[in-house]
Design a protein around this motif. Structure first.
Motif, PDB file in Angstrom:
ATOM      1  N   GLU A   1      43.588  -0.867  23.270  1.00  0.00           N
ATOM      2  CA  GLU A   1      43.531  -1.774  22.127  1.00  0.00           C
ATOM      3  C   GLU A   1      42.261  -2.623  22.168  1.00  0.00           C
ATOM      4  OE1 GLU A   1      48.291  -2.421  21.243  1.00  0.00           O
ATOM      5  OE2 GLU A   1      47.288  -3.684  22.727  1.00  0.00           O
ATOM      6  N   GLY A   2      41.883  -3.075  23.365  1.00  0.00           N
ATOM      7  CA  GLY A   2      40.638  -3.824  23.481  1.00  0.00           C
ATOM      8  C   GLY A   2      39.436  -2.974  23.117  1.00  0.00           C
ATOM      9  N   ASP A   3      39.471  -1.707  23.496  1.00  0.00           N
ATOM     10  CA  ASP A   3      38.374  -0.805  23.167  1.00  0.00           C
ATOM     11  C   ASP A   3      38.283  -0.595  21.659  1.00  0.00           C
ATOM     12  OD1 ASP A   3      36.258   0.939  24.234  1.00  0.00           O
ATOM     13  OD2 ASP A   3      37.465   2.594  23.442  1.00  0.00           O
TER      14      ASP A   3
ATOM     15  N   VAL B   1      33.944  -4.024  16.178  1.00  0.00           N
ATOM     16  CA  VAL B   1      32.827  -4.976  16.109  1.00  0.00           C
ATOM     17  C   VAL B   1      31.498  -4.231  16.041  1.00  0.00           C
ATOM     18  CG1 VAL B   1      31.598  -6.783  17.360  1.00  0.00           C
ATOM     19  CG2 VAL B   1      34.102  -6.810  17.271  1.00  0.00           C
ATOM     20  N   GLU B   2      31.336  -3.209  16.897  1.00  0.00           N
ATOM     21  CA  GLU B   2      30.096  -2.430  16.881  1.00  0.00           C
ATOM     22  C   GLU B   2      29.929  -1.715  15.548  1.00  0.00           C
ATOM     23  OE1 GLU B   2      27.999   1.344  19.215  1.00  0.00           O
ATOM     24  OE2 GLU B   2      29.874   0.502  19.963  1.00  0.00           O
ATOM     25  N   HIS B   3      31.027  -1.152  15.050  1.00  0.00           N
ATOM     26  CA  HIS B   3      31.008  -0.442  13.771  1.00  0.00           C
ATOM     27  C   HIS B   3      30.575  -1.380  12.644  1.00  0.00           C
ATOM     28  CE1 HIS B   3      33.383   2.630  11.091  1.00  0.00           C
ATOM     29  NE2 HIS B   3      32.226   2.311  10.568  1.00  0.00           N
TER      30      HIS B   3
ATOM     31  N   GLU C   1      28.918  -4.249  12.824  1.00  0.00           N
ATOM     32  CA  GLU C   1      27.544  -4.712  12.980  1.00  0.00           C
ATOM     33  C   GLU C   1      26.547  -3.638  12.556  1.00  0.00           C
ATOM     34  OE1 GLU C   1      27.469  -5.904  17.052  1.00  0.00           O
ATOM     35  OE2 GLU C   1      28.161  -7.954  16.606  1.00  0.00           O
ATOM     36  N   ARG C   2      26.842  -2.378  12.872  1.00  0.00           N
ATOM     37  CA  ARG C   2      25.948  -1.289  12.460  1.00  0.00           C
ATOM     38  C   ARG C   2      25.963  -1.140  10.935  1.00  0.00           C
ATOM     39  NH1 ARG C   2      27.146   3.823  16.269  1.00  0.00           N
ATOM     40  NH2 ARG C   2      25.433   4.675  15.023  1.00  0.00           N
ATOM     41  N   TRP C   3      27.137  -1.330  10.323  1.00  0.00           N
ATOM     42  CA  TRP C   3      27.222  -1.259   8.871  1.00  0.00           C
ATOM     43  C   TRP C   3      26.409  -2.375   8.216  1.00  0.00           C
ATOM     44  CZ3 TRP C   3      27.684   0.369   4.186  1.00  0.00           C
ATOM     45  CH2 TRP C   3      28.105  -0.468   3.151  1.00  0.00           C
ATOM     46  N   PHE C   4      26.468  -3.573   8.771  1.00  0.00           N
ATOM     47  CA  PHE C   4      25.730  -4.693   8.197  1.00  0.00           C
ATOM     48  C   PHE C   4      24.225  -4.419   8.154  1.00  0.00           C
ATOM     49  CE2 PHE C   4      29.237  -7.705   9.874  1.00  0.00           C
ATOM     50  CZ  PHE C   4      30.027  -7.378   8.792  1.00  0.00           C
TER      51      PHE C   4
END
Length: 206
Positions: A111-113, A119-121, A123-126
C-alpha cells in the motif's frame, strides 16, 4: 449471431503466501507491466523496467510459484518463454491479514508503494500536461469530498464506485478513436484532526 460479450475480469483475492511474494519492488512492477502491456519475455521486461534479464527471470518464477503470473505457451518459441499476468485485478481487505504479522507488514509495504507510485505518477503528469489537448486536460484531474458516514455506508460507497469503474473498463474499446490508457486511483481515508489521524472510540470504549 456472434457473442460480443467480453470475458469476465479475472480477479484474485490474494492470500498470505501471495502477499509475501508480491511485497517486492521489482515484482510489483513486473506484475503491473504484464497487466498493462500484455504478455512479454523476461528480456523484454528487463529492457522496459531498466533491469537485467537474470533478475526479471528469477522474480517472474517467484510470482509464478504462487500463481500470480503464468507462462503463455501459445507465444513461446524454442527457449523463448512468454509470461502473462494470471489475473487482471488484485484484491484484498485491510483486515485480511490481522492474524499474520508478516503478511500484514507485506500488505502495508504494498500500500505504501502504491502511494509512492501515485505521487511519482502525478508529478510526472504535472511536468507534461501542457503537451496534452484541452479536452484531455479537462478530463484528467484530482479532487476530494468530505462527508460524515458510518463504516457500513463507506463500505457500500466503495463497492458501488468499484462496480462503476469495473463497468467502464469492461465496456472500454482500445480501438476507439482517441482512446488512451488511463489509471484511476480511488482512496477513502479518515479526516485529519489537529494534524494527526485519530481513531474514534468503539462502542465498548464509550
Amino acid at each position: 449471431m456472434g457473442n460480443d460479450r467480453k470475458p469476465a475480469s479475472r480477479q484474485v483475492r490474494i492470500d498470505h503466501r501471495q502477499v509475501r511474494v508480491l511485497a517486492h519492488p521489482l515484482r510489483t512492477r513486473l506484475l503491473g507491466a504484464l497487466r498493462v502491456k500484455g504478455p512479454a519475455t523476461a528480456t523484454a521486461l528487463a529492457e522496459l523496467l531498466g533491469t537485467n534479464t537474470g533478475a526479471t527471470s528469477y522474480h517472474l518464477r517467484q510470482l509464478a510459484e504462487v500463481g500470480l503470473v503464468v507462462e503463455d505457451p501459445d507465444l513461446g518459441t524454442g527457449r523463448q518463454r512468454f509470461w502473462r499476468a494470471a489475473h487482471d485485478v488484485t484484491n484484498w481487505e485491510n483486515t485480511d491479514f490481522d492474524d499474520d504479522p508478516d503478511a500484514r507488514a507485506a500488505i502495508e509495504w504494498i500500500e505504501g508503494d502504491q502511494v509512492r507510485n501515485f505521487v511519482e505518477h502525478a508529478e510526472r503528469w504535472f511536468t507534461v500536461r501542457h503537451e496534452w489537448s484541452p479536452a484531455w486536460r479537462e478530463a484528467f484531474g484530482m479532487g476530494d469530498i468530505f462527508m460524515t458516514i458510518p463504516s457500513a455506508r463507506l463500505a457500500a460507497l466503495k463497492a458501488e464506485v468499484e462496480q462503476l469503474l469495473e463497468r467502464y473498463r469492461d465496456e472500454a474499446d482500445p480501438g476507439e478513436l482517441g482512446a488512451e490508457q488511463v489509471q484511476v486511483y480511488f482512496a477513502a481515508l479518515p479526516m485529519l484532526a489537529d494534524l494527526r489521524l485519530t481513531r474514534p472510540p468503539s462502542q465498548e470504549e464509550r
